[in-house]
Scaffold this motif. Structure first.
Motif, short mmCIF file in Angstrom:
data_model
loop_
_atom_site.label_atom_id
_atom_site.label_comp_id
_atom_site.label_asym_id
_atom_site.label_seq_id
_atom_site.Cartn_x
_atom_site.Cartn_y
_atom_site.Cartn_z
N GLU A 28 0.83 -1.20 0.00
CA GLU A 28 0.00 0.00 0.00
C GLU A 28 0.87 1.26 0.00
OE1 GLU A 28 -2.52 -0.57 3.40
OE2 GLU A 28 -3.74 -2.07 2.37
N LYS A 29 1.94 1.25 0.80
CA LYS A 29 2.85 2.40 0.82
C LYS A 29 3.52 2.59 -0.54
CE LYS A 29 4.13 2.74 5.67
NZ LYS A 29 5.27 2.90 6.59
N VAL A 41 7.42 11.09 1.01
CA VAL A 41 8.12 9.96 1.61
C VAL A 41 9.44 10.48 2.16
CG1 VAL A 41 9.12 7.70 1.18
CG2 VAL A 41 7.08 8.40 -0.07
N TYR A 42 9.68 10.18 3.42
CA TYR A 42 10.91 10.62 4.08
C TYR A 42 11.89 9.45 4.18
CZ TYR A 42 8.19 14.69 5.36
OH TYR A 42 7.42 15.83 5.30
N LYS A 43 13.13 9.74 3.92
CA LYS A 43 14.17 8.72 3.96
C LYS A 43 14.20 8.01 5.32
CE LYS A 43 19.10 7.99 3.30
NZ LYS A 43 20.39 8.61 2.95
N GLU A 45 11.79 7.40 7.37
CA GLU A 45 10.68 6.43 7.46
C GLU A 45 10.97 5.20 6.61
OE1 GLU A 45 6.96 8.29 6.50
OE2 GLU A 45 7.18 9.79 8.07
N VAL A 46 11.54 5.42 5.44
CA VAL A 46 11.87 4.30 4.56
C VAL A 46 12.91 3.40 5.22
CG1 VAL A 46 12.89 3.66 2.33
CG2 VAL A 46 11.26 5.55 2.46
N LEU A 47 13.89 3.98 5.85
CA LEU A 47 14.92 3.19 6.53
C LEU A 47 14.31 2.36 7.67
CD1 LEU A 47 17.87 5.75 6.57
CD2 LEU A 47 17.60 3.71 5.11
N LEU A 48 13.37 2.94 8.40
CA LEU A 48 12.67 2.18 9.45
C LEU A 48 11.85 1.05 8.84
CD1 LEU A 48 11.46 5.06 11.82
CD2 LEU A 48 13.25 3.37 12.27
#
Length: 82
Positions: A28-29, A41-43, A45-48
């Motif tokens: 979904e993301k 989209v923040y880096k 958040e993507v890393l988490l």
């Protein structure tokens, strides 16, 4: 995760359930990131998310092979929704 197939009840271990739920969330993301021009989209958040996905894959791989195979078969061959 309990599902029915041909009148049978299918149940998967928590490792498989967690993997399936996270897969759906990540999909979904991904769709939002690809198709919603207003999605930010923040880096960080993507890393988490990546850490969470790696952990879910490791847990999934620790589930019994028979359950992983049953889940794969269920995903590939489940009847269409009505």
């Amino acid at each position: 995760m309990t599902k029915q197939h041909n009148g049978r009840v299918l149940s998967f271990p928590v490792e498989v359930e967690d993997f399936a739920n996270l897969f759906r969330t990540m999909q979904e993301k991904r769709h939002k990131a690809d198709y919603d021009p207003l999605e930010v989209v923040y880096k960080s958040e993507v890393l988490l998310d990546l850490d969470q996905v790696k952990a879910a894959i490791e847990k999934f791989e620790s589930a019994p092979l028979k359950d992983r195979r049953a889940f794969a078969a269920w995903v590939l061959f489940k009847p269409p929704r009505t």
